[in-house]
Design a protein around this motif. Structure first.
Motif, mmCIF file in Angstrom:
data_model
loop_
_atom_site.group_PDB
_atom_site.id
_atom_site.type_symbol
_atom_site.label_atom_id
_atom_site.label_comp_id
_atom_site.label_asym_id
_atom_site.label_seq_id
_atom_site.Cartn_x
_atom_site.Cartn_y
_atom_site.Cartn_z
ATOM 1 N N GLU A 163 0.824 -1.202 0.000
ATOM 2 C CA GLU A 163 0.000 0.000 0.000
ATOM 3 C C GLU A 163 0.862 1.258 0.000
ATOM 4 N N TRP A 164 0.245 2.378 -0.350
ATOM 5 C CA TRP A 164 0.869 3.689 -0.236
ATOM 6 C C TRP A 164 0.683 4.202 1.185
ATOM 7 N N TYR A 165 1.616 5.041 1.623
ATOM 8 C CA TYR A 165 1.565 5.620 2.964
ATOM 9 C C TYR A 165 1.603 7.145 2.866
ATOM 10 N N GLY A 225 -4.649 -0.601 -5.113
ATOM 11 C CA GLY A 225 -5.478 -0.873 -6.278
ATOM 12 C C GLY A 225 -5.772 0.369 -7.087
ATOM 13 N N VAL A 226 -6.133 1.443 -6.399
ATOM 14 C CA VAL A 226 -6.490 2.687 -7.089
ATOM 15 C C VAL A 226 -5.291 3.266 -7.836
ATOM 16 N N LEU A 227 -4.126 3.222 -7.215
ATOM 17 C CA LEU A 227 -2.943 3.864 -7.791
ATOM 18 C C LEU A 227 -2.047 2.900 -8.558
ATOM 19 N N ILE A 285 7.134 9.050 -4.560
ATOM 20 C CA ILE A 285 6.367 10.047 -3.821
ATOM 21 C C ILE A 285 5.410 10.736 -4.782
ATOM 22 N N VAL A 286 4.135 10.761 -4.441
ATOM 23 C CA VAL A 286 3.175 11.515 -5.240
ATOM 24 C C VAL A 286 2.664 12.682 -4.407
ATOM 25 N N VAL A 307 -5.154 9.764 -9.018
ATOM 26 C CA VAL A 307 -5.187 10.335 -7.675
ATOM 27 C C VAL A 307 -6.592 10.803 -7.320
ATOM 28 N N SER A 308 -7.292 11.395 -8.268
ATOM 29 C CA SER A 308 -8.648 11.873 -7.991
ATOM 30 C C SER A 308 -9.576 10.753 -7.554
ATOM 31 N N GLU A 309 -9.261 9.529 -7.971
ATOM 32 C CA GLU A 309 -10.119 8.396 -7.634
ATOM 33 C C GLU A 309 -9.951 7.937 -6.192
#
Length: 235
Positions: free
Chosen positions: A114-116, A133-135, A154-155, A207-209
Motif C-alpha cells: 500500500e501507499w503511505y 489498487g487505485v494507484l 512520492i506523489v 489520484v482523484s479516484e
C-alpha cells in the motif's frame, strides 16, 4: 504553443468554510529517529548544496532515518493555529499560500503493497487502505519513466478546497505550493546524501479516484533513494 494566463489570486473578503478531508487510516510506521534529527551526510552550506544539486536517476534502497529527516525538514508541522474557516494554519519549512499547506505526500515503498501518507504532526507514515489498487496504474506509469525497483515513489496530492476557502482563483497558488515543495525536497535530499528526481507525471487521473467526491488532485511525483553504485548523474 499556447500559454494560458491564469487570473491573479486574491483573498476572499469573507473566507468560505471548508471541512478538511479525513483520510482513511491504516497502520502507522513511526520513525525511530526524533523529529529534527539529521543523519551525518557531511557539512555543506546551502550554496554548496545548490551548486551540486542534480536530478539523479539511479536509486538504492532508502535509508529510513534519512527518509524521516527528509520528510520532517520539508513537510513536518512545527506549529498550528485555528483559521476560523475550517483548515488549520500550519508552520512548515516549505512556504505555502496563506499557511494552508494543501499538498499531501503519499509514498510507495518497494517492500510495502500500500501507499503511505506522511503525517507531519506525529512524524509518521500512515497506511492508506485501498490505495494500491487505485494507484496501480500510476505506479505502472512511473515505472515506465524510471524503472528503478529500489526507489521510493512520492506523489504530491493537492486538497484544493483548503486554498480555495481563502482565495479566489486559487489554482495557480496550489501549483506553486507543489513546486515549492518539490524544490525543497530536492535540496533537502542533496543535504542528506540521497538521490532525488522529480517526474513530469501529475498523478492524474488516478489520484482523484482516491476520493470520489473530487476533493483530491495529483500535482506531481518524484523518486527518492540512496545513492546507487552505478550513479547515472543527471541534469
Amino acid at each position: 504553443m499556447t500559454w494560458t494566463r491564469p487570473p491573479n489570486p486574491s483573498p476572499r473578503a469573507i473566507p468560505e468554510f471548508y471541512e478538511p478531508y479525513v483520510w482513511p487510516v491504516g497502520n502507522h510506521l513511526f520513525f525511530a529517529a526524533a523529529k529534527g534529527s539529521v543523519p551525518a551526510a557531511g557539512e555543506a552550506s546551502v550554496f554548496d548544496l545548490l551548486a551540486r544539486r542534480r536530478s539523479r536517476r539511479s536509486f538504492g534502497p532508502v535509508n529510513t532515518d534519512a527518509l524521516g529527516s527528509l520528510l520532517w525538514h520539508t513537510a513536518g508541522i512545527q506549529a498550528t493555529e485555528p483559521s476560523g474557516y475550517g483548515p488549520r494554519l500550519e508552520q512548515r519549512p516549505t512556504p505555502s499560500a496563506g499557511a494552508l499547506h494543501p499538498i499531501h505526500l503519499l509514498l510507495k515503498m518497494p517492500d510495502f503493497p500500500e501507499w503511505y501518507r506522511y503525517d507531519g504532526g506525529v512524524h509518521a507514515l500512515v497506511q492508506v487502505p485501498g490505495s494500491s489498487g487505485v494507484l496501480a496504474p500510476l505506479l505502472g506509469q512511473s515505472v515506465e519513466v524510471i524503472a528503478s525497483p529500489c526507489a521510493t515513489r512520492i506523489v504530491l496530492i493537492a486538497e484544493p478546497g483548503k486554498t480555495f476557502a481563502k482565495y479566489h482563483h486559487a489554482s495557480s497558488l496550489i501549483w506553486r505550493d507543489a513546486g515549492a515543495l518539490l524544490g525543497t525536497l530536492s535540496i533537502a535530499a542533496e543535504a542528506l546524501g540521497m538521490h532525488f528526481c522529480p517526474l513530469g507525471i501529475t498523478g492524474e487521473p488516478w489520484v482523484s479516484e482516491l476520493c470520489l467526491t473530487g476533493r483530491l488532485a495529483g500535482v506531481g511525483m518524484a523518486l527518492i533513494g540512496s545513492p546507487d553504485l552505478e550513479d547515472s548523474g543527471g541534469l
